[in-house]
Design a protein around this motif. Structure first.
Motif, short mmCIF file in Angstrom:
data_model
loop_
_atom_site.label_atom_id
_atom_site.label_comp_id
_atom_site.label_asym_id
_atom_site.label_seq_id
_atom_site.Cartn_x
_atom_site.Cartn_y
_atom_site.Cartn_z
N CYS A 59 24.07 46.77 40.41
CA CYS A 59 25.17 46.11 39.69
C CYS A 59 26.06 45.39 40.71
O CYS A 59 26.28 45.90 41.81
N ALA A 85 29.88 43.58 40.89
CA ALA A 85 31.16 43.23 40.26
C ALA A 85 31.83 42.18 41.14
O ALA A 85 32.07 42.43 42.32
N GLU A 122 22.61 44.30 36.17
CA GLU A 122 23.92 44.45 35.52
C GLU A 122 25.00 43.77 36.38
O GLU A 122 24.92 43.81 37.61
N GLU A 166 29.43 42.27 36.38
CA GLU A 166 30.66 41.91 35.67
C GLU A 166 31.45 40.94 36.54
O GLU A 166 31.41 41.00 37.76
N ARG A 188 35.43 39.57 37.06
CA ARG A 188 36.76 40.07 36.68
C ARG A 188 37.85 39.26 37.35
O ARG A 188 37.67 38.70 38.43
N LYS A 205 29.64 39.91 30.76
CA LYS A 205 30.86 40.73 30.80
C LYS A 205 31.93 40.03 31.65
O LYS A 205 31.67 39.65 32.80
N TYR A 206 33.10 39.88 31.07
CA TYR A 206 34.24 39.33 31.80
C TYR A 206 35.43 40.25 31.54
O TYR A 206 35.84 40.44 30.38
N VAL A 207 35.95 40.83 32.61
CA VAL A 207 37.01 41.82 32.48
C VAL A 207 38.31 41.24 33.03
O VAL A 207 38.34 40.70 34.13
N CYS A 213 34.39 40.17 26.47
CA CYS A 213 35.58 40.07 27.33
C CYS A 213 36.61 41.08 26.85
O CYS A 213 36.87 41.19 25.65
N ARG A 242 40.80 45.49 31.06
CA ARG A 242 40.45 46.78 31.67
C ARG A 242 41.49 47.84 31.36
O ARG A 242 42.68 47.59 31.37
#
Ligand code: SF4
Length: 244
Positions: A120, A122, A160, A162, A164, A189-191, A230, A233
């Motif tokens: 993953c 990030a 995976e 993300e 952010r 995924k956008y955090v 989205c 967090r």
């Protein structure tokens, strides 16, 4: 291995949702985001005591029967030349590995992905891909071609991931968040992370008033038009889109 570990959390249930992980913090960063909370790791990392590498590895080895993985954070891990040796140790234990990066060294992240070293990624996206806005939010010059390369390779990696963004009102507003979401359109995924005015790299940030929960939720709703998921967090709220 010359890696110096400056922080270690033995187990976390929330850092990588769905995984019980240990978290390792490495020193040094090539950016100077004014709102950064890792001040000690970025400004004076050599003044911090090191946690012996062998004891961290041994602790993780002892816990591997109930750990799912390890998160390697910082600072910026791609600045450490022998980081792949450390990651390999955890992969050989059968653990999953997530790396946290600012996306400034895509060739290094690409190497990790190609060699199956990470499960993953990030990646922080500091601002819209605009020289002036990125320079302000990142605290200095940032090669946007490298940032774009990182975005593309991560989205095409098949692992995976993300993206952010820390939404600091000094640098970003709702239209900036939409612009960022457009630049990662279709991503899974956008955090959005709330800015917190404490322990910031730049003291002037302490006076900045954060966006309200409602404002943050509104930004997430707008960004949701361009990405698959989205959310803000910490709120565990999924903003569902009729577009997907
Ligand atoms: S927030 Fe910015 S300065 Fe702080 S560790 Fe991340 S990239 Fe580096």
């Amino acid at each position: 291995m010359s890696i110096r570990i400056k922080g270690f959390i033995e187990n976390s249930l929330i850092e990588w949702p769905g995984n019980i992980v240990s978290i390792i913090f490495l020193p040094h960063c090539n950016l100077r985001c004014p709102y950064c909370h890792a001040t000690h790791l970025v400004k004076n990392p050599n003044e911090l005591e090191c946690i012996p590498l062998e004891s961290v590895i041994e602790r993780i080895r002892q816990n591997k029967s109930w750990l799912d993985g390890v998160v390697i954070s910082g600072g910026e891990l791609t600045l450490h030349s022998d980081i792949d040796s450390l990651i390999s140790i955890f992969k050989e234990m059968g653990l999953r590995v997530r790396i946290d990066t600012n996306g400034t060294n895509p060739h290094i992240v690409e190497g990790f992905i190609r060699r199956g070293l990470v499960d993953c990624v990030a990646m922080d996206i500091k601002a819209p891909l605009n020289e002036e806005k990125y320079r302000k939010a990142a605290g200095g010059y940032c090669d946007l071609l490298e940032i774009e390369k990182s975005i593309r390779l991560i989205m095409e990696s098949g692992i995976e991931y993300e993206f952010r963004t820390t939404v600091c009102p000094a640098f970003l507003d709702g239209s900036d968040i939409v612009e960022i979401a457009q630049s990662i359109a279709g991503s899974s995924k956008y955090v959005l992370q709330a800015f917190r005015p404490n322990n910031c790299l730049d003291d002037t940030m302490l006076k900045v008033v954060p966006y309200s929960e409602e404002e943050m939720a509104g930004f997430a709703r707008e960004a949701q038009r361009f990405v698959k998921n989205c959310y803000v967090r910490g709120e565990e709220v999924k903003v569902l889109s009729s577009n997907w």
